[in-house]
Write an enzyme that holds these catalytic residues in place. Structure first.
Site, PDB file in Angstrom:
ATOM      1  N   HIS A  44      -7.447   9.460  -2.414  1.00 48.51           N
ATOM      2  CA  HIS A  44      -6.742   9.566  -0.981  1.00 48.51           C
ATOM      3  C   HIS A  44      -7.751  10.248   0.088  1.00 48.51           C
ATOM      4  CE1 HIS A  44      -2.385   9.083   0.694  1.00 48.51           C
ATOM      5  NE2 HIS A  44      -3.488   8.812   1.532  1.00 48.51           N
TER       6      HIS A  44
ATOM      7  N   LYS B  23      -2.218   5.773  -4.569  1.00 50.17           N
ATOM      8  CA  LYS B  23      -3.699   6.680  -4.190  1.00 50.17           C
ATOM      9  C   LYS B  23      -3.224   8.078  -4.742  1.00 50.17           C
ATOM     10  CE  LYS B  23      -3.598   4.655   0.681  1.00 50.17           C
ATOM     11  NZ  LYS B  23      -2.106   4.518   0.708  1.00 50.17           N
TER      12      LYS B  23
ATOM     13  N   LYS C 153       2.587  -0.848   9.178  1.00 55.62           N
ATOM     14  CA  LYS C 153       4.189  -0.561   8.642  1.00 55.62           C
ATOM     15  C   LYS C 153       5.156  -0.699   9.833  1.00 55.62           C
ATOM     16  CE  LYS C 153       5.969   3.216   9.796  1.00 55.62           C
ATOM     17  NZ  LYS C 153       6.199   4.684  10.014  1.00 55.62           N
TER      18      LYS C 153
ATOM     19  N   VAL D  10       9.589  -0.696   9.874  1.00 60.51           N
ATOM     20  CA  VAL D  10      11.059  -1.166   9.201  1.00 60.51           C
ATOM     21  C   VAL D  10      11.804  -2.163   9.902  1.00 60.51           C
ATOM     22  CG1 VAL D  10      10.939   1.117   7.905  1.00 60.51           C
ATOM     23  CG2 VAL D  10      11.998   1.154  10.120  1.00 60.51           C
TER      24      VAL D  10
ATOM     25  N   ASP E 126       0.813  -1.249   0.011  1.00 57.80           N
ATOM     26  CA  ASP E 126       0.215  -0.038  -0.020  1.00 57.80           C
ATOM     27  C   ASP E 126       1.025   1.216   0.080  1.00 57.80           C
ATOM     28  OD1 ASP E 126      -3.007   1.006   0.780  1.00 57.80           O
ATOM     29  OD2 ASP E 126      -1.734   2.233   1.827  1.00 57.80           O
TER      30      ASP E 126
ATOM     31  N   TYR F 158       3.352   9.671  -0.588  1.00 53.31           N
ATOM     32  CA  TYR F 158       4.331   9.097   0.206  1.00 53.31           C
ATOM     33  C   TYR F 158       5.859   9.286  -0.441  1.00 53.31           C
ATOM     34  CZ  TYR F 158       0.413   6.486   2.459  1.00 53.31           C
ATOM     35  OH  TYR F 158      -0.723   6.257   2.860  1.00 53.31           O
TER      36      TYR F 158
ATOM     37  N   ARG G  55       9.697  -7.020  13.614  1.00 50.65           N
ATOM     38  CA  ARG G  55       8.301  -6.641  13.616  1.00 50.65           C
ATOM     39  C   ARG G  55       7.420  -6.839  12.498  1.00 50.65           C
ATOM     40  NH1 ARG G  55       8.493  -0.640  16.586  1.00 50.65           N
ATOM     41  NH2 ARG G  55       8.345  -1.433  18.663  1.00 50.65           N
TER      42      ARG G  55
HETATM   43  P1  NAD Z   1       0.330   1.508  11.813  1.00 54.25           P
HETATM   44  O1  NAD Z   1      -0.823   1.356  12.634  1.00 54.25           O
HETATM   45  O2  NAD Z   1       0.624   0.408  10.998  1.00 54.25           O
HETATM   46  O3  NAD Z   1       1.706   1.656  12.820  1.00 54.25           O
HETATM   47  C1  NAD Z   1       2.966   1.800  12.530  1.00 54.25           C
HETATM   48  C2  NAD Z   1       3.710   1.987  13.529  1.00 54.25           C
HETATM   49  O4  NAD Z   1       3.457   1.179  14.651  1.00 54.25           O
HETATM   50  C3  NAD Z   1       5.484   1.762  13.181  1.00 54.25           C
HETATM   51  O5  NAD Z   1       5.827   3.047  12.930  1.00 54.25           O
HETATM   52  C4  NAD Z   1       5.947   1.463  14.450  1.00 54.25           C
HETATM   53  O6  NAD Z   1       6.234   2.504  15.360  1.00 54.25           O
HETATM   54  C5  NAD Z   1       4.674   0.664  15.100  1.00 54.25           C
HETATM   55  N1  NAD Z   1       4.856  -0.701  14.851  1.00 54.25           N
HETATM   56  C6  NAD Z   1       4.846  -1.579  13.828  1.00 54.25           C
HETATM   57  N2  NAD Z   1       4.840  -2.826  14.198  1.00 54.25           N
HETATM   58  C7  NAD Z   1       4.980  -2.838  15.597  1.00 54.25           C
HETATM   59  C8  NAD Z   1       4.791  -4.023  16.450  1.00 54.25           C
HETATM   60  N3  NAD Z   1       4.839  -5.472  16.168  1.00 54.25           N
HETATM   61  N4  NAD Z   1       4.842  -3.900  17.636  1.00 54.25           N
HETATM   62  C9  NAD Z   1       5.058  -2.471  18.232  1.00 54.25           C
HETATM   63  N5  NAD Z   1       4.930  -1.498  17.520  1.00 54.25           N
HETATM   64  C10 NAD Z   1       4.905  -1.594  16.159  1.00 54.25           C
HETATM   65  O7  NAD Z   1       0.151   3.000  11.078  1.00 54.25           O
HETATM   66  P2  NAD Z   1       0.679   3.631   9.595  1.00 54.25           P
HETATM   67  O8  NAD Z   1       1.760   3.429   9.268  1.00 54.25           O
HETATM   68  O9  NAD Z   1       0.038   4.928   9.791  1.00 54.25           O
HETATM   69  O10 NAD Z   1      -0.886   2.630   8.915  1.00 54.25           O
HETATM   70  C11 NAD Z   1      -0.384   1.562   7.988  1.00 54.25           C
HETATM   71  C12 NAD Z   1      -0.625   1.875   6.706  1.00 54.25           C
HETATM   72  O11 NAD Z   1      -1.733   2.672   6.275  1.00 54.25           O
HETATM   73  C13 NAD Z   1       0.450   3.059   6.193  1.00 54.25           C
HETATM   74  O12 NAD Z   1       1.770   2.826   5.892  1.00 54.25           O
HETATM   75  C14 NAD Z   1      -0.136   3.539   4.690  1.00 54.25           C
HETATM   76  O13 NAD Z   1       0.252   2.503   3.722  1.00 54.25           O
HETATM   77  C15 NAD Z   1      -1.690   3.468   5.136  1.00 54.25           C
HETATM   78  N6  NAD Z   1      -1.980   4.786   5.614  1.00 54.25           N
HETATM   79  C16 NAD Z   1      -3.106   5.417   4.759  1.00 54.25           C
HETATM   80  C17 NAD Z   1      -3.550   6.500   5.034  1.00 54.25           C
HETATM   81  C18 NAD Z   1      -4.678   7.352   4.169  1.00 54.25           C
HETATM   82  O14 NAD Z   1      -5.068   8.238   4.554  1.00 54.25           O
HETATM   83  N7  NAD Z   1      -5.122   6.559   3.659  1.00 54.25           N
HETATM   84  C19 NAD Z   1      -3.349   7.522   6.046  1.00 54.25           C
HETATM   85  C20 NAD Z   1      -2.204   6.637   7.182  1.00 54.25           C
HETATM   86  C21 NAD Z   1      -1.635   5.560   6.395  1.00 54.25           C
END
Ligand code: NAD
Length: 275
Positions: free
Chosen positions: A109, A76, A232, A234, A46, A51, A238
Site C-alpha cells: 500500500h 493492499k 468511489k 455511494v 479496489d 479500509y 453517480r
Molecule cells: P475519488 O477521486 O474517486 O473521489 C471520490 C469522491 O468524489 C466521492 O466521495 C464523491 O464525493 C465524489 N464523486 C464521486 N463521483 C462523483 C460524480 N460523478 N460527480 C461528482 N462528485 C463525485 O477518490 P478516492 O475514493 O480517494 O479514490 C478512488 C479509489 O482509489 C478509492 O476508493 C480507493 O480504492 C483508491 N485509493 C487508493 C489510495 C492508495 O493509497 N493506494 C488512496 C486513496 C484512494
C-alpha cells in the site's frame, strides 16, 4: 450495461481498465454500492486491508451471483504488516475475510521508506505470486527511487503502481518511468476526491461542450492516457454516471486544456514521509 476494456499487465494477467474503489465506504454501504456497480457493468473492485471492509466486499461478490473469474479483486497490505513472512500471513487473513482463495492483484500500500522494509516485503509478494494466492503483484505510492531499488534487488517488476493522479497532479515524470519499465499506472483519487477540481470552469466548459458531467470528462481523460481508474461513490446515479465514459472521445486540444490544470499539489500525503 457498459463494457470495459482490459489492459494486459506484465504478468500476462488482464485487468479491467475501470473499476470501483471502496476507500472510506462505510461497511454497511458496501453491499448496496457494489450491487449497483455490478449491475452497471463494473467488474473490478479496489479494496485494502486498511479500509476495514474486505468482509463486506467478499459478501457483495457472493451476493452478485457472478463467477469468480468474472470479477477482478485488488487488496493492499496494511502499513503495519511489512516484512516477508508478515506479508504472506496478512494476505491469508485478507483471503479469509474476502472468502476467496486468491486475489487478482495484491499491492504494497505504501513504501514507508523510513522503515526500510519494502524490499523484504516485496520478496514475500514474489512468493505469493509464485504460489498463486495473488495472480499479480504490484505496489502503490512508490516513487522512482523505490521502484529502482526493487529493480536492483529483486527479480520482479511490479505490474502496476497505484498513485495519486488527477488533472491537478498528473504525475508526468512517474508515468513516463512506468511506460519505460512496463508498469501500468493506476490512478487513485482520479476525480480529486470530491474537492474543488470538478468545479474548475475549464472542466465545466468541456462538460457542456460534450454534453457530459465534469467527472465524466476527467475519467475519460484518464482512460485516454491509459490509466486504470476506480472512482468511489455511494450514490447510485453517480456510480452509473462514472462508468459511462466509453462512448465518446476527447479531442487532442481538449486533452491539452486538461493538462493545463496541473497545480503541482497533492491532496494526500507524500509517500517519502508517510507511514
Ligand atoms: P475519488 O477521486 O474517486 O473521489 C471520490 C469522491 O468524489 C466521492 O466521495 C464523491 O464525493 C465524489 N464523486 C464521486 N463521483 C462523483 C460524480 N460523478 N460527480 C461528482 N462528485 C463525485 O477518490 P478516492 O475514493 O480517494 O479514490 C478512488 C479509489 O482509489 C478509492 O476508493 C480507493 O480504492 C483508491 N485509493 C487508493 C489510495 C492508495 O493509497 N493506494 C488512496 C486513496 C484512494
Amino acid at each position: 450495461m457498459t463494457q470495459v476494456p482490459h489492459i494486459r499487465l506484465n504478468s500476462g494477467v488482464e485487468i479491467p481498465q475501470f473499476g470501483f474503489g471502496v476507500f472510506q465506504i462505510d461497511p454497511a454501504d458496501v453491499g448496496p454500492a457494489l450491487g449497483t456497480a455490478f449491475e452497471a457493468g463494473y467488474r473490478h473492485v479496489d479494496t485494502a486491508q486498511m479500509y476495514r471492509n474486505e468482509a463486506e466486499v467478499g459478501q457483495a461478490i457472493v451476493d452478485s451471483g457472478l463467477r469468480r473469474d468474472e470479477i477482478f479483486v485488488t487488496t493492499k497490505l496494511d502499513n503495519d504488516r511489512h516484512g516477508h513472512d508478515e506479508a504472506v500471513t496478512a494476505l491469508g487473513e485478507s483471503l479469509d475475510r474476502l472468502r476467496l482463495d486468491h486475489v487478482d492483484l495484491f499491492l504494497v500500500h505504501w513504501p514507508r521508506p523510513a522503515h526500510d522494509r519494502y524490499v523484504e516485503t516485496w520478496k514475500g509478494f514474489e512468493k505469493l505470486a509464485a504460489d498463486g494466492r495473488a495472480r499479480t503483484i504490484g505496489v502503490s505510492n512508490f516513487q522512482i527511487p523505490h521502484l529502482e531499488r526493487l529493480a536492483a534487488e529483486t527479480g520482479t517488476v511490479p505490474a502496476v503502481n497505484q498513485i495519486e493522479l488527477h488533472p491537478h497532479f498528473p504525475q508526468e515524470e512517474l508515468r513516463a518511468y512506468h511506460r519505460e519499465h512496463g508498469i501500468v499506472t493506476e490512478a487513485w483519487g482520479p476525480i480529486g476526491q470530491g474537492g474543488d477540481l470538478l468545479g474548475d470552469e475549464r472542466l465545466t466548459a468541456l462538460a457542456e461542450k460534450y454534453g457530459r458531467t465534469p467527472a465524466q470528462i476527467v475519467l475519460r481523460w484518464h482512460i485516454e492516457l491509459g490509466n486504470i481508474v476506480f472512482p468511489k461513490s455511494v450514490t447510485p446515479a453517480r456510480i452509473r454516471e462514472n462508468i459511462e465514459v466509453f462512448d465518446f472521445e476527447l479531442a487532442a486540444a481538449d486533452m491539452m486544456t486538461i493538462a493545463e490544470l496541473d497545480t503541482g499539489r497533492r491532496i494526500g500525503p507524500n509517500p517519502d514521509d508517510f507511514g
